[in-house]
Write an enzyme that holds these catalytic residues in place. Structure first.
Site, PDB file in Angstrom:
ATOM      1  N   TYR A  52       0.960  -1.202  -0.003  1.00  0.00           N
ATOM      2  CA  TYR A  52       0.046  -0.079  -0.061  1.00  0.00           C
ATOM      3  C   TYR A  52       0.837   1.288  -0.061  1.00  0.00           C
ATOM      4  O   TYR A  52       0.474   2.391  -0.804  1.00  0.00           O
ATOM      5  CB  TYR A  52      -0.901   0.031   1.175  1.00  0.00           C
ATOM      6  CG  TYR A  52      -1.917   1.360   1.285  1.00  0.00           C
ATOM      7  CD1 TYR A  52      -3.116   0.993   0.455  1.00  0.00           C
ATOM      8  CD2 TYR A  52      -1.590   2.375   1.699  1.00  0.00           C
ATOM      9  CE1 TYR A  52      -3.913   2.018   0.260  1.00  0.00           C
ATOM     10  CE2 TYR A  52      -2.542   3.389   1.775  1.00  0.00           C
ATOM     11  CZ  TYR A  52      -3.652   3.118   0.953  1.00  0.00           C
ATOM     12  OH  TYR A  52      -4.653   4.392   1.027  1.00  0.00           O
ATOM     13  N   PHE A  95      -7.876  21.005 -24.671  1.00  0.00           N
ATOM     14  CA  PHE A  95      -8.224  19.605 -24.596  1.00  0.00           C
ATOM     15  C   PHE A  95      -9.362  19.567 -23.907  1.00  0.00           C
ATOM     16  O   PHE A  95      -9.411  20.239 -22.783  1.00  0.00           O
ATOM     17  CB  PHE A  95      -6.956  18.797 -24.256  1.00  0.00           C
ATOM     18  CG  PHE A  95      -7.494  17.339 -24.448  1.00  0.00           C
ATOM     19  CD1 PHE A  95      -7.482  16.913 -25.653  1.00  0.00           C
ATOM     20  CD2 PHE A  95      -7.676  16.547 -23.357  1.00  0.00           C
ATOM     21  CE1 PHE A  95      -8.008  15.429 -25.791  1.00  0.00           C
ATOM     22  CE2 PHE A  95      -8.021  15.339 -23.626  1.00  0.00           C
ATOM     23  CZ  PHE A  95      -8.207  14.561 -24.744  1.00  0.00           C
ATOM     24  N   THR A  96     -10.235  18.541 -24.078  1.00  0.00           N
ATOM     25  CA  THR A  96     -11.457  18.394 -23.417  1.00  0.00           C
ATOM     26  C   THR A  96     -11.601  18.093 -21.921  1.00  0.00           C
ATOM     27  O   THR A  96     -12.026  19.203 -21.018  1.00  0.00           O
ATOM     28  CB  THR A  96     -12.102  17.173 -23.859  1.00  0.00           C
ATOM     29  OG1 THR A  96     -11.386  16.202 -23.758  1.00  0.00           O
ATOM     30  CG2 THR A  96     -12.410  17.393 -25.321  1.00  0.00           C
ATOM     31  N   ASP A 130       1.570  19.784 -21.065  1.00  0.00           N
ATOM     32  CA  ASP A 130       0.788  18.769 -21.007  1.00  0.00           C
ATOM     33  C   ASP A 130       1.749  17.733 -21.898  1.00  0.00           C
ATOM     34  O   ASP A 130       1.846  17.932 -23.100  1.00  0.00           O
ATOM     35  CB  ASP A 130      -0.441  18.728 -21.652  1.00  0.00           C
ATOM     36  CG  ASP A 130      -1.467  17.451 -21.959  1.00  0.00           C
ATOM     37  OD1 ASP A 130      -0.930  16.741 -21.833  1.00  0.00           O
ATOM     38  OD2 ASP A 130      -2.521  17.534 -21.940  1.00  0.00           O
ATOM     39  N   LYS A 173      -0.705   7.200 -23.494  1.00  0.00           N
ATOM     40  CA  LYS A 173      -0.200   7.534 -24.704  1.00  0.00           C
ATOM     41  C   LYS A 173       1.366   7.266 -24.836  1.00  0.00           C
ATOM     42  O   LYS A 173       1.739   6.032 -24.796  1.00  0.00           O
ATOM     43  CB  LYS A 173      -0.386   8.914 -25.056  1.00  0.00           C
ATOM     44  CG  LYS A 173      -1.866   9.436 -25.389  1.00  0.00           C
ATOM     45  CD  LYS A 173      -2.835   9.437 -24.191  1.00  0.00           C
ATOM     46  CE  LYS A 173      -4.069   9.874 -24.589  1.00  0.00           C
ATOM     47  NZ  LYS A 173      -4.824   9.997 -23.226  1.00  0.00           N
ATOM     48  N   ARG A 209     -14.360  14.853 -33.607  1.00  0.00           N
ATOM     49  CA  ARG A 209     -13.305  16.007 -32.881  1.00  0.00           C
ATOM     50  C   ARG A 209     -13.761  17.226 -33.278  1.00  0.00           C
ATOM     51  O   ARG A 209     -13.132  17.946 -34.390  1.00  0.00           O
ATOM     52  CB  ARG A 209     -11.965  15.881 -33.196  1.00  0.00           C
ATOM     53  CG  ARG A 209     -11.315  14.561 -32.200  1.00  0.00           C
ATOM     54  CD  ARG A 209     -10.987  14.891 -30.654  1.00  0.00           C
ATOM     55  NE  ARG A 209     -12.042  14.466 -29.866  1.00  0.00           N
ATOM     56  CZ  ARG A 209     -12.074  14.178 -28.464  1.00  0.00           C
ATOM     57  NH1 ARG A 209     -10.588  14.121 -28.185  1.00  0.00           N
ATOM     58  NH2 ARG A 209     -12.785  14.098 -27.772  1.00  0.00           N
ATOM     59  N   PHE A 237     -19.509  14.553 -25.449  1.00  0.00           N
ATOM     60  CA  PHE A 237     -19.190  13.523 -26.517  1.00  0.00           C
ATOM     61  C   PHE A 237     -18.891  12.044 -26.187  1.00  0.00           C
ATOM     62  O   PHE A 237     -19.318  11.075 -26.962  1.00  0.00           O
ATOM     63  CB  PHE A 237     -17.797  13.923 -27.277  1.00  0.00           C
ATOM     64  CG  PHE A 237     -16.712  14.153 -26.319  1.00  0.00           C
ATOM     65  CD1 PHE A 237     -16.497  15.138 -25.567  1.00  0.00           C
ATOM     66  CD2 PHE A 237     -15.873  12.986 -25.937  1.00  0.00           C
ATOM     67  CE1 PHE A 237     -15.344  15.329 -24.606  1.00  0.00           C
ATOM     68  CE2 PHE A 237     -14.712  12.969 -25.404  1.00  0.00           C
ATOM     69  CZ  PHE A 237     -14.626  14.320 -24.467  1.00  0.00           C
TER      70      PHE A 237
HETATM   71  N1  F0G Z   1      -4.194  15.430 -22.597  1.00  0.00           N
HETATM   72  C1  F0G Z   1      -4.169  15.303 -23.828  1.00  0.00           C
HETATM   73  C2  F0G Z   1      -3.291  15.991 -24.640  1.00  0.00           C
HETATM   74  C3  F0G Z   1      -4.806  14.156 -24.119  1.00  0.00           C
HETATM   75  O1  F0G Z   1      -4.821  13.667 -25.633  1.00  0.00           O
HETATM   76  C4  F0G Z   1      -5.633  13.213 -23.074  1.00  0.00           C
HETATM   77  C5  F0G Z   1      -6.335  12.072 -23.432  1.00  0.00           C
HETATM   78  C6  F0G Z   1      -5.473  13.784 -21.747  1.00  0.00           C
HETATM   79  C7  F0G Z   1      -4.828  14.929 -21.640  1.00  0.00           C
HETATM   80  C8  F0G Z   1      -6.392  13.001 -20.846  1.00  0.00           C
HETATM   81  O2  F0G Z   1      -5.690  11.881 -20.299  1.00  0.00           O
HETATM   82  O3  F0G Z   1      -7.305  10.151 -20.764  1.00  0.00           O
HETATM   83  O4  F0G Z   1      -5.337   9.620 -19.159  1.00  0.00           O
HETATM   84  O5  F0G Z   1      -7.371  11.215 -18.452  1.00  0.00           O
HETATM   85  N2  F0G Z   1      -6.784  11.997 -24.701  1.00  0.00           N
HETATM   86  C9  F0G Z   1      -7.499  10.797 -25.074  1.00  0.00           C
HETATM   87  C10 F0G Z   1      -7.745  10.782 -26.449  1.00  0.00           C
HETATM   88  C11 F0G Z   1      -8.760  10.347 -24.041  1.00  0.00           C
HETATM   89  O6  F0G Z   1      -8.385   9.802 -26.946  1.00  0.00           O
HETATM   90  O7  F0G Z   1      -7.230  11.776 -27.051  1.00  0.00           O
HETATM   91  P1  F0G Z   1      -6.675  10.626 -19.869  1.00  0.00           P
END
Ligand code: F0G
Length: 469
Positions: free
Chosen positions: A83, A135-136, A226, A269, A393, A460
């Site tokens: 842990y 980014f979303t 990022d 990624k 997108r 989305f």
């Molecule tokens: N920043 C970027 C540039 C991303 O592409 C993503 C995730 C995140 C942050 C968030 O990271 O998913 O680990 O919480 N992108 C995915 C995509 C979901 O399909 O582009 P996460």
């Protein structure tokens, strides 16, 4: 005819191939058009709601869909599932320090966990956060903590036909104007992404990050990166920026990060794993606060929502991602798909970015209004044609303005074909390209969609649609 793999390089060069071979395989399932018609209707015409069993080639995302190496799998057996104080945490911490250069590390379950920690640590209501395109999930956390997001990316990023080589760059005039307008005290940090996902996986140059650093240092504003696809970004710098051709990707990455104060990371990624993430920083105070908060949202500060084995696989994956030959083949595969589509005149974002091909849905369907969801429509059509799963997108991903409640109307309406790392072969890319070509040929007869269910947050993922009559 030159090898397809030599695109953009000398024509007399010989082909390259991936610097690995396949040891385990996973079967794919092919489906009939009838089956797909039912499946996508059941999914509300949203590719996020399809069962993966109904998908043939899955290009929804490059996130967590990577194939791990035999080294990573053997690392999984070394998981120390204590842990507190797992060995694997210290290995990951040391790896991030050596490869990215940041002093302190807070592990999280994935990227958005790190974004939550950073935003809640640094943002106060009324703040303004500039970024090179949104980014979303990143913007969501910034807004949820009371900030207003400002897009300060160069104009070329919004133009699908511009061939500018660093479309991820920050526009320094836009940044300066924002500082003059709201004051440096109202800007807790500049959020810089490398590469820029929503612009099509476009890179930012070393010269640009240096210039951003010079500007923000005058006002004492920190920069948070990022770093989700920063290794891919380093390849573009090596190829395109003067003075970097002889530097390794590892050297370029470390230099790039040295112009920033910390980073959020989605380990799903670049680090070639299926789950995990982290927040890193050189700022002791930010670290203390984030390390305190992580226990509320993620888990203890030595695992942050990951199992010990996940941290081990990530530490190994980070080193693998820095291999120059691997990275060339990773982005090379994306370019191969782009080259096939280019030959057939299919419209997409150029130059090709790091992690996928972003089809220009406005150019596919000029007869559809943005409210008829052209990018969502193209994802639907592609799935129907061949079982290839893509991602919207465009206006659906952009969501609504939290103040006015209106749709945000991004200039880009893109449908993303995202390439998982080390998963598909060149033959899969051929099949995908042929499916896109078919959809392009049928484009004039296609009608759009209407949204019939709209979730409040990050719509989305779960929105549902119906075809227009
Ligand atoms: N920043 C970027 C540039 C991303 O592409 C993503 C995730 C995140 C942050 C968030 O990271 O998913 O680990 O919480 N992108 C995915 C995509 C979901 O399909 O582009 P996460």
């Amino acid at each position: 005819m030159p090898s397809l793999h030599t695109m953009g390089q000398q024509q007399d060069r010989r082909s390259w191939a991936e610097p690995y071979k396949i040891k385990a395989v996973e079967p794919l399932y092919m489906t009939s058009r009838d089956h797909r018609e039912r499946a996508i209707a059941d999914a509300g015409y949203n590719t996020f709601l399809l069962h993966s069993r109904d998908v043939y080639i899955d290009l929804l995302t490059d996130s967590g869909t990577n194939a791990m190496s035999d080294r990573q799998w053997s690392g999984m057996m070394l998981g120390d599932e204590a842990y507190a104080g797992s060995e694997n945490f210290y290995h990951l911490e040391q790896t991030v320090k050596e490869c990215y250069g940041y002093e302190y590390l807070v592990p999280t379950h994935q990227g958005r966990g790190a974004e939550n920690l950073l935003s809640s640590t640094l943002i106060k209501p009324g703040h303004h956060v500039p970024g090179n395109m949104y980014f979303t999930t990143t913007r969501f956390h910034q807004e949820r903590n009371g900030a207003t997001f400002h897009d300060i990316i160069v104009d070329e990023a919004h133009d699908t036909s511009s061939l500018f080589e660093f479309k991820g760059n920050v526009d320094l005039d836009k940044l300066q104007r924002l500082i003059d307008e709201v004051g440096a005290d109202a800007i807790p940090y500049v959020c810089v992404a490398a590469t820029v996902n929503m612009a099509g996986g476009q890179p930012i140059s070393m010269a640009n990050i240096k210039a951003v650093r010079e500007l923000t240092a005058r006002y004492g504003i920190p920069i948070y990166l990022d770093a989700t696809r920063a290794v891919e970004n380093a390849l573009f710098i090596q190829e395109r920026e003067e003075g970097y051709a002889d530097k390794s990707i590892a050297e370029i990455l470390k230099e790039f990060c040295s112009h920033t104060d910390g980073a959020t990371m989605s380990g799903k990624k670049d680090p070639i794993v299926n789950i995990g993430g982290w927040l890193s920083t050189n700022d002791r105070e930010v670290f203390e606060e984030a390390r305190n908060l992580v226990v509320v949202y993620e888990g203890l500060h030595t695992y942050g929502g990951m199992a010990g084995r996940d941290m081990e696989a990530m530490a190994i994956g980070i080193r693998e991602s820095l291999d120059d030959d691997y990275m060339k083949s990773r982005v090379g595969q994306v370019r191969y798909l782009g080259m096939l589509l280019e030959q057939w005149g299919v419209p997409f974002v150029k130059p090709v970015g790091g992690h996928g091909i972003f089809l220009d849905a406005r150019a596919f369907y000029p007869h559809l209004a943005q409210d008829q969801f052209p990018s969502q429509t193209l994802a639907w059509q592609l799935y129907l044609d061949s079982g290839v799963r893509a991602m919207e997108r465009g206006i659906v991903s952009a969501g609504r303005d939290p103040v006015t409640g209106e749709h945000r109307r991004p200039k880009l309406e893109l449908t993303r074909l995202t390439i998982p790392r080390r998963v598909y072969t060149q033959a899969h890319m051929d099949v995908v390209a042929e499916a896109v070509k078919e959809c392009y040929e049928e484009r004039e007869s296609v009608k759009g969609l209407k949204m019939v269910y709209e979730p409040k947050y990050l719509r989305f993922f779960q929105a549902r649609f119906e075809p227009l009559a």
